[in-house]
Write a protein that holds these residues in place. Structure first.
Motif, mmCIF file in Angstrom:
data_model
loop_
_atom_site.group_PDB
_atom_site.id
_atom_site.type_symbol
_atom_site.label_atom_id
_atom_site.label_comp_id
_atom_site.label_asym_id
_atom_site.label_seq_id
_atom_site.Cartn_x
_atom_site.Cartn_y
_atom_site.Cartn_z
ATOM 1 N N LEU A 94 0.834 -1.201 0.000
ATOM 2 C CA LEU A 94 0.000 0.000 0.000
ATOM 3 C C LEU A 94 0.869 1.252 0.000
ATOM 4 O O LEU A 94 0.643 2.185 -0.777
ATOM 5 C CB LEU A 94 -0.929 -0.002 1.220
ATOM 6 C CG LEU A 94 -1.792 1.233 1.431
ATOM 7 C CD1 LEU A 94 -2.753 1.433 0.275
ATOM 8 C CD2 LEU A 94 -2.548 1.125 2.747
ATOM 9 N N ARG A 95 1.873 1.268 0.858
ATOM 10 C CA ARG A 95 2.804 2.405 0.910
ATOM 11 C C ARG A 95 3.528 2.588 -0.414
ATOM 12 O O ARG A 95 3.691 3.703 -0.901
ATOM 13 C CB ARG A 95 3.835 2.170 2.022
ATOM 14 C CG ARG A 95 3.692 3.084 3.175
ATOM 15 C CD ARG A 95 4.856 3.028 4.152
ATOM 16 N NE ARG A 95 5.678 1.850 4.080
ATOM 17 C CZ ARG A 95 5.804 0.960 5.042
ATOM 18 N NH1 ARG A 95 5.139 1.097 6.160
ATOM 19 N NH2 ARG A 95 6.595 -0.069 4.903
ATOM 20 N N ARG A 96 3.983 1.475 -1.002
ATOM 21 C CA ARG A 96 4.703 1.535 -2.276
ATOM 22 C C ARG A 96 3.804 2.078 -3.378
ATOM 23 O O ARG A 96 4.215 2.914 -4.180
ATOM 24 C CB ARG A 96 5.236 0.161 -2.664
ATOM 25 C CG ARG A 96 6.170 0.205 -3.878
ATOM 26 C CD ARG A 96 6.308 -1.136 -4.573
ATOM 27 N NE ARG A 96 5.041 -1.632 -5.096
ATOM 28 C CZ ARG A 96 4.428 -1.156 -6.201
ATOM 29 N NH1 ARG A 96 4.942 -0.170 -6.880
ATOM 30 N NH2 ARG A 96 3.292 -1.679 -6.604
ATOM 31 N N SER A 97 2.555 1.634 -3.405
ATOM 32 C CA SER A 97 1.611 2.116 -4.416
ATOM 33 C C SER A 97 1.384 3.618 -4.285
ATOM 34 O O SER A 97 1.313 4.332 -5.281
ATOM 35 C CB SER A 97 0.267 1.402 -4.284
ATOM 36 O OG SER A 97 0.388 0.048 -4.571
ATOM 37 N N PHE A 98 1.259 4.095 -3.055
ATOM 38 C CA PHE A 98 1.067 5.526 -2.835
ATOM 39 C C PHE A 98 2.307 6.309 -3.240
ATOM 40 O O PHE A 98 2.224 7.281 -3.997
ATOM 41 C CB PHE A 98 0.738 5.808 -1.365
ATOM 42 C CG PHE A 98 0.786 7.270 -1.037
ATOM 43 C CD1 PHE A 98 -0.228 8.112 -1.446
ATOM 44 C CD2 PHE A 98 1.860 7.799 -0.338
ATOM 45 C CE1 PHE A 98 -0.172 9.471 -1.169
ATOM 46 C CE2 PHE A 98 1.919 9.144 -0.054
ATOM 47 C CZ PHE A 98 0.903 9.986 -0.467
ATOM 48 N N ARG A 99 3.453 5.883 -2.750
ATOM 49 C CA ARG A 99 4.689 6.623 -3.004
ATOM 50 C C ARG A 99 5.079 6.627 -4.469
ATOM 51 O O ARG A 99 5.576 7.634 -4.976
ATOM 52 C CB ARG A 99 5.821 6.052 -2.158
ATOM 53 C CG ARG A 99 5.663 6.364 -0.699
ATOM 54 C CD ARG A 99 6.754 5.727 0.120
ATOM 55 N NE ARG A 99 6.598 6.077 1.529
ATOM 56 C CZ ARG A 99 7.283 5.525 2.490
ATOM 57 N NH1 ARG A 99 8.178 4.582 2.229
ATOM 58 N NH2 ARG A 99 7.081 5.891 3.736
ATOM 59 N N SER A 100 4.866 5.503 -5.157
ATOM 60 C CA SER A 100 5.270 5.438 -6.565
ATOM 61 C C SER A 100 4.403 6.350 -7.428
ATOM 62 O O SER A 100 4.794 6.725 -8.527
ATOM 63 C CB SER A 100 5.206 4.005 -7.088
ATOM 64 O OG SER A 100 3.870 3.548 -7.132
ATOM 65 N N PHE A 101 3.241 6.726 -6.935
ATOM 66 C CA PHE A 101 2.398 7.678 -7.658
ATOM 67 C C PHE A 101 2.653 9.106 -7.185
ATOM 68 O O PHE A 101 2.875 10.007 -7.990
ATOM 69 C CB PHE A 101 0.919 7.327 -7.472
ATOM 70 C CG PHE A 101 0.000 8.179 -8.289
ATOM 71 C CD1 PHE A 101 -0.336 7.815 -9.569
ATOM 72 C CD2 PHE A 101 -0.514 9.352 -7.771
ATOM 73 C CE1 PHE A 101 -1.170 8.604 -10.341
ATOM 74 C CE2 PHE A 101 -1.355 10.152 -8.525
ATOM 75 C CZ PHE A 101 -1.681 9.775 -9.810
#
Length: 130
Positions: free
Chosen positions: A45-52
């Motif tokens: 979830l964190r990775r999905s947010f940060r990568s966007f």
């Protein structure tokens, strides 16, 4: 201003609302929060947010700084008339607003499609104890 009225009572009048549903949400413990924070699901979830969010933030700040720097140091270019009384600075300024709204719209679509389902799954599991 003083009044002779007594202070309101601490007791609340009986409510005519329906009683709470049988499906009560429990509050997770600190240990459960720590476990979830360390989980692969939360990391995704964190990775999905940060990568966007991070690349778009960097791109928008760079675009904004370009506008400010051109306005300060390239007055001749920014003052170039494109048509009528419309110059490059005006078009760039309007483009700032347009990109702000486009990024907000794009993020809301991304969050609804990718982030919200993952966050809701984590929240449901934590509150329901599943």
């Amino acid at each position: 201003m003083a009044t002779d009225a007594p202070p309101p009572s601490k007791e609340e009048p009986p409510s005519k609302e329906e009683p709470p549903s049988q499906e009560e949400h429990r509050l997770p413990s600190a240990e459960e929060f720590s476990e979830v924070q360390q989980s692969a699901e939360f990391a995704e979830l964190r990775r999905s947010f940060r990568s966007f969010a991070f690349p778009l933030t960097v791109a928008f700040v760079a675009w904004y700084l370009l506008y400010v720097l051109l306005s300060n140091y390239a007055g001749g270019f920014m003052g170039t008339k494109l048509f009528g009384n419309i110059n490059v600075a005006f078009v760039f300024g309007i483009a700032q607003f347009v990109t702000t709204f486009l990024i907000a719209w794009w993020y809301s679509r991304h969050a609804a499609a990718k982030l919200d389902p993952k966050a809701e799954a984590i929240k449901t599991r934590m509150e329901g104890g599943a």
